[in-house]
Write an enzyme that holds these catalytic residues in place. Sequence first.
Site, PDB file in Angstrom:
ATOM      1  N   ASP A  70     -42.583  63.708  56.089  1.00  0.00           N
ATOM      2  CA  ASP A  70     -42.363  63.981  57.486  1.00  0.00           C
ATOM      3  C   ASP A  70     -41.280  62.795  57.807  1.00  0.00           C
ATOM      4  OD1 ASP A  70     -43.627  61.121  56.895  1.00  0.00           O
ATOM      5  OD2 ASP A  70     -45.204  61.344  57.968  1.00  0.00           O
ATOM      6  N   SER A  71     -40.606  62.645  56.876  1.00  0.00           N
ATOM      7  CA  SER A  71     -38.905  61.621  56.857  1.00  0.00           C
ATOM      8  C   SER A  71     -38.346  61.939  57.158  1.00  0.00           C
ATOM      9  CB  SER A  71     -38.998  60.937  55.433  1.00  0.00           C
ATOM     10  OG  SER A  71     -38.704  61.990  54.526  1.00  0.00           O
ATOM     11  N   ASP A 109     -46.499  67.294  54.179  1.00  0.00           N
ATOM     12  CA  ASP A 109     -46.746  65.291  54.706  1.00  0.00           C
ATOM     13  C   ASP A 109     -47.937  66.256  55.398  1.00  0.00           C
ATOM     14  OD1 ASP A 109     -46.626  63.277  53.411  1.00  0.00           O
ATOM     15  OD2 ASP A 109     -44.743  63.212  54.305  1.00  0.00           O
ATOM     16  N   LYS A 139     -49.731  66.320  51.923  1.00  0.00           N
ATOM     17  CA  LYS A 139     -49.813  64.987  50.852  1.00  0.00           C
ATOM     18  C   LYS A 139     -50.053  63.954  52.488  1.00  0.00           C
ATOM     19  CE  LYS A 139     -46.405  61.981  50.719  1.00  0.00           C
ATOM     20  NZ  LYS A 139     -45.690  61.353  52.260  1.00  0.00           N
ATOM     21  N   GLU A 141     -50.844  60.234  53.849  1.00  0.00           N
ATOM     22  CA  GLU A 141     -51.331  58.814  54.269  1.00  0.00           C
ATOM     23  C   GLU A 141     -52.718  58.072  53.908  1.00  0.00           C
ATOM     24  OE1 GLU A 141     -48.181  57.022  55.963  1.00  0.00           O
ATOM     25  OE2 GLU A 141     -46.688  58.125  55.491  1.00  0.00           O
ATOM     26  N   GLU A 208     -45.981  53.894  47.656  1.00  0.00           N
ATOM     27  CA  GLU A 208     -44.760  53.569  48.087  1.00  0.00           C
ATOM     28  C   GLU A 208     -44.371  52.132  48.251  1.00  0.00           C
ATOM     29  OE1 GLU A 208     -43.218  55.695  51.412  1.00  0.00           O
ATOM     30  OE2 GLU A 208     -41.557  54.869  51.637  1.00  0.00           O
TER      31      GLU A 208
HETATM   32  O1  KIV Z   1     -41.772  61.658  54.185  1.00  0.00           O
HETATM   33  C1  KIV Z   1     -41.404  60.954  52.750  1.00  0.00           C
HETATM   34  O2  KIV Z   1     -40.074  61.354  52.623  1.00  0.00           O
HETATM   35  C2  KIV Z   1     -42.315  60.387  52.477  1.00  0.00           C
HETATM   36  C3  KIV Z   1     -41.560  60.061  51.074  1.00  0.00           C
HETATM   37  C4  KIV Z   1     -40.626  59.022  50.744  1.00  0.00           C
HETATM   38  C5  KIV Z   1     -42.500  59.908  49.749  1.00  0.00           C
HETATM   39  O3  KIV Z   1     -43.820  60.312  52.495  1.00  0.00           O
END
Ligand code: KIV
Length: 293
Positions: A70-71, A109, A139, A141, A208
């Site tokens: 989600d970055s 994510d 994924k 969090e 992280e």
């Molecule tokens: O969103 C993302 O890119 C991430 C990584 C930094 C692990 O969660």
Amino acid sequence: MLPMSSTFTIDTATSRATPTPAPMKRVTVPSILARKVKEGGGEPLVMLTAYTVRTAQLLDPHCDMLLVGDSLGQVIYGLPSTVPVTLELMAAHGAAVVRGSYHALVIIDMPFGSYEESPEQAFRSAARLLKETGAAAVKMEGGAAMAATVRFLVERGIPVMGHVGLTPQAVNTLGGYGARGRNQAEAAKIVGDAMRIAEAGAFAIVIEGVVEPIAIEITRAVPCPTIGIGASAQCDGQVLVAEDMLGLFERTPRFVRKFDDLAARISAAAAGYAAEVKARSFPGADQVYAPKA
Ligand code: KIV
């Protein structure tokens, strides 16, 4: 794995690019779990983020896992954090990355607000991502508070990668992106979080932005692979945001090692293009548009 000299044939019906020669089989969740680096060695897991089809094609041969992070909110859309990222965005980019990859396990994510409310909400969101993209895992969090949700999904056929330590979706409660675990209570909480997520059935855990001893302790404590980012080289694998590693941004987190300087190279290419266009000698307008006599 694709050889460096692969070419791609585009199937216009599906937009899928088929590489020639054909690639290896796709990495599976059980094969990642089996790659836990035991004391004394084993090859570390390689993971990078990917958001687009072409980037996925280029990174895929070199990675065990591609993370549609989600970055992308900040990297692709210029958003101030990952908080505004939606399920729709993740599904669109996830599908592109699956279309562009043949080898790596693709993980998507779960965006903020799509899973925290209840295990049922998380299942609906994760099922949608898997159905609409073809990715194999999601994924999520969070620590102990998310353990019941991780278990709910895993028991219903959705592989989950955990994410502990600095969890960027919680930026508003954390107050920033600084390293976590600087005092004993916080360090113990992060280790406990990782253990609860592992017990709940996560097949891997991203750690992280933590002080190194925490990453080492978690890596020793959990049976699944740990993937570090700003954590420790002793994790079972490593992930970076691809654009950071490629040098697309002047400013990156301190722990990022740049393997290229794409920002400078793209600027130089654009300047060269602009100079060449400006140096063109155009024929007079009357010569171009004058109707034939
Ligand atoms: O969103 C993302 O890119 C991430 C990584 C930094 C692990 O969660």
